[in-house]
Design an enzyme around this catalytic site. Structure first.
Site, PDB file in Angstrom:
ATOM      1  N   SER A 104       0.777  -1.235   0.000  1.00 39.78           N
ATOM      2  CA  SER A 104       0.000   0.000   0.000  1.00 39.78           C
ATOM      3  C   SER A 104       0.811   1.288   0.000  1.00 39.78           C
ATOM      4  CB  SER A 104      -0.954   0.015   1.205  1.00 39.78           C
ATOM      5  OG  SER A 104      -0.230  -0.156   2.412  1.00 39.78           O
ATOM      6  N   GLY A 126       5.161   3.059  -0.315  1.00 35.14           N
ATOM      7  CA  GLY A 126       6.588   2.869  -0.519  1.00 35.14           C
ATOM      8  C   GLY A 126       6.955   1.890  -1.604  1.00 35.14           C
ATOM      9  N   GLU A 131      -4.454  -1.376   6.597  1.00 35.96           N
ATOM     10  CA  GLU A 131      -4.730   0.054   6.553  1.00 35.96           C
ATOM     11  C   GLU A 131      -6.124   0.338   7.123  1.00 35.96           C
ATOM     12  OE1 GLU A 131      -2.503   2.153   5.778  1.00 35.96           O
ATOM     13  OE2 GLU A 131      -1.038   1.094   4.536  1.00 35.96           O
ATOM     14  N   LEU A 189       6.813  -6.059   3.701  1.00 34.35           N
ATOM     15  CA  LEU A 189       6.007  -5.756   4.879  1.00 34.35           C
ATOM     16  C   LEU A 189       6.823  -4.960   5.900  1.00 34.35           C
ATOM     17  CD1 LEU A 189       3.079  -6.596   5.459  1.00 34.35           C
ATOM     18  CD2 LEU A 189       3.961  -8.435   6.890  1.00 34.35           C
ATOM     19  N   TYR A 230      21.312   1.139  12.130  1.00 37.21           N
ATOM     20  CA  TYR A 230      20.634   0.334  11.111  1.00 37.21           C
ATOM     21  C   TYR A 230      21.350  -1.002  10.881  1.00 37.21           C
ATOM     22  CZ  TYR A 230      17.331  -0.653   7.432  1.00 37.21           C
ATOM     23  OH  TYR A 230      16.332  -1.241   6.704  1.00 37.21           O
ATOM     24  N   VAL A 265      12.551   8.697   1.568  1.00 38.46           N
ATOM     25  CA  VAL A 265      11.552   9.137   2.538  1.00 38.46           C
ATOM     26  C   VAL A 265      10.354   8.198   2.438  1.00 38.46           C
ATOM     27  CG1 VAL A 265      10.061  11.011   3.312  1.00 38.46           C
ATOM     28  CG2 VAL A 265      12.290  11.529   2.295  1.00 38.46           C
TER      29      VAL A 265
END
Length: 398
Positions: free
Chosen positions: A50, A52, A75, A139, A235, A275
């Site tokens: 949904s 990116g 969502e 995901l 990260y 982003v």
């Protein structure tokens, strides 16, 4: 309803239905401009579809390869009193565009970690699609309930080797501040791996295999990130990185299994820092992205999600030029990691402050991309006009 952006921290709590639709159309138009992907996929499952990279994967599959798609997401729909999430409106816009183009476009909204969702997906694939020849696992979730044990795992954004102190961009205020990130416990590391590692990806592939809905030559890909050394403590060497290493172990296992049974392949694609709703929540990363955007735009190398996935599909997955690294990963972050880009970023990082952020970083570009995630700041959209917040994907019954 007239919808304006309302930002709290690293999230915008409102989304614009028409703006999200326009953003999706921008991506569709880009993919169409690049022409057909030769020998691309025809029946695609996108788990996490949904926003990116997952949304772009669905768009490239459909409009670059003419693929039927099934997208899964979690969502919230809108109502007459409040807007739904951006991913809800993105999915509604994609479904309409794909259906209008004569393609099968089905969606499932719910817990992708559950056995129930996997069973529903299999049913749709059997009834409305053909055997799946591409599975994209994209995901992003802060928690996962184990479908067998019921255990509730929560992920954390922490280091794995002591406290880490560095610069951070307060995206609310546009100010550079110092941030201290604590070290995770072993339990927190293990839980993050359970949520963000490869366990659920493998469960999905096993479920699809057992149901007999995978095509010969099937490919599967999941997305990862490495980045430069300055972001490694939070990260690559942090809790997220541990989970991504597990993703690679699972990919190797899937590659062997799919290769033996289907002549198929499994890959982890290392993508560029962008982003996204996920990256906005990671300390240090927003400042790095702002500087990265400045340098890549100056050299004409900047890409968004749709450009990255178009290049991944057309050149690498289906273009016969995988360019795997020593760990057998696809490196579509190759332009970001160029020596000239990284040396320029390192120089700016050492000297950047609140006095020169406008010169050394593209904070305005960061803000613009952040708002676009929620359907704001899109050319051609009248944000003073009424919009319908109850818009929803046609294939979903709520």
């Amino acid at each position: 309803m007239i919808v304006k952006p309302k930002i709290r921290g690293f999230i915008c709590i409102t989304s614009h239905p028409d703006g999200c639709a326009a953003h999706v159309q921008e991506q569709i138009d880009y993919v169409k401009s690049k022409g057909e992907i030769a020998d691309g996929p025809k029946n695609v499952l996108v788990i996490g579809s949904s926003t990116g990279y997952g949304l772009s994967s669905r768009i490239v599959s459909a409009f670059g390869s003419g693929a039927n798609t099934l997208g899964l997401f979690f969502e919230k729909p809108g109502s007459e009193k409040r807007t739904g999430t951006a991913g809800w409106y993105n999915s509604a816009a994609f479904e309409k565009a794909a259906t209008d183009a004569g393609l099968v476009a089905k969606s499932l909204n719910g817990d992708a970690f559950s056995h129930e969702m996997k069973a529903k997906a299999v049913e749709i694939i059997k009834n409305d699609m053909g055997p799946i020849d591409l599975v994209v696992y994209s995901l992003a979730s802060p928690r996962r309930i184990d479908p067998d044990t019921g255990e509730d795992y929560r992920s954390v954004l922490k280091t794995t080797d002591g406290e880490y102190v560095n610069k951070n961009l307060n995206t609310d205020k546009g100010l550079i501040e110092e941030v201290t990130i604590g070290a995770a416990t072993q339990e927190e590391i293990d839980n993050t791996i359970k949520v963000m590692g490869g366990a659920d990806w493998e469960l999905w592939m096993n479920a699809l295999d057992e149901a007999g809905v995978l095509a010969q030559g099937v490919k599967t890909v999941s997305y990862s990130y490495i980045g430069p050394e300055l972001t490694w403590p939070i990260y690559t060497d942090g809790t997220i990185g541990r989970a991504k290493k597990d993703l690679e172990v699972v990919s190797d296992r899937l590659n062997t299994k799919l290769g033996e049974k289907y002549g198929g392949e499994s890959y982890v694609s290392v993508n560029k820092a962008l982003v996204t709703q996920a990256s906005s929540a990671i300390p240090v990363v927003p400042l790095y992205i702002s500087i990265l955007y400045k340098e890549m735009k100056a050299k004409g190398l900047h890409e968004g999600c749709i450009e990255q996935i178009q290049r991944l599909f057309a050149d690498r997955l289906y273009g016969g030029d995988l360019q795997l690294d020593e760990a057998q990963r696809i490196r579509i972050d190759d332009w970001e990691m160029r020596d000239d880009i990284q040396s320029a970023i390192a120089k700016s990082w050492d000297t950047i402050s609140n006095d020169n952020i406008g010169e050394l970083a593209d904070y305005a570009g960061y803000q613009q991309e952040f708002l676009k995630l929620f359907g704001f700041g899109i050319d051609g959209v009248d944000y003073n006009a009424e919009t319908d917040p109850t818009t929803s994907p046609a294939s979903i019954s709520e």
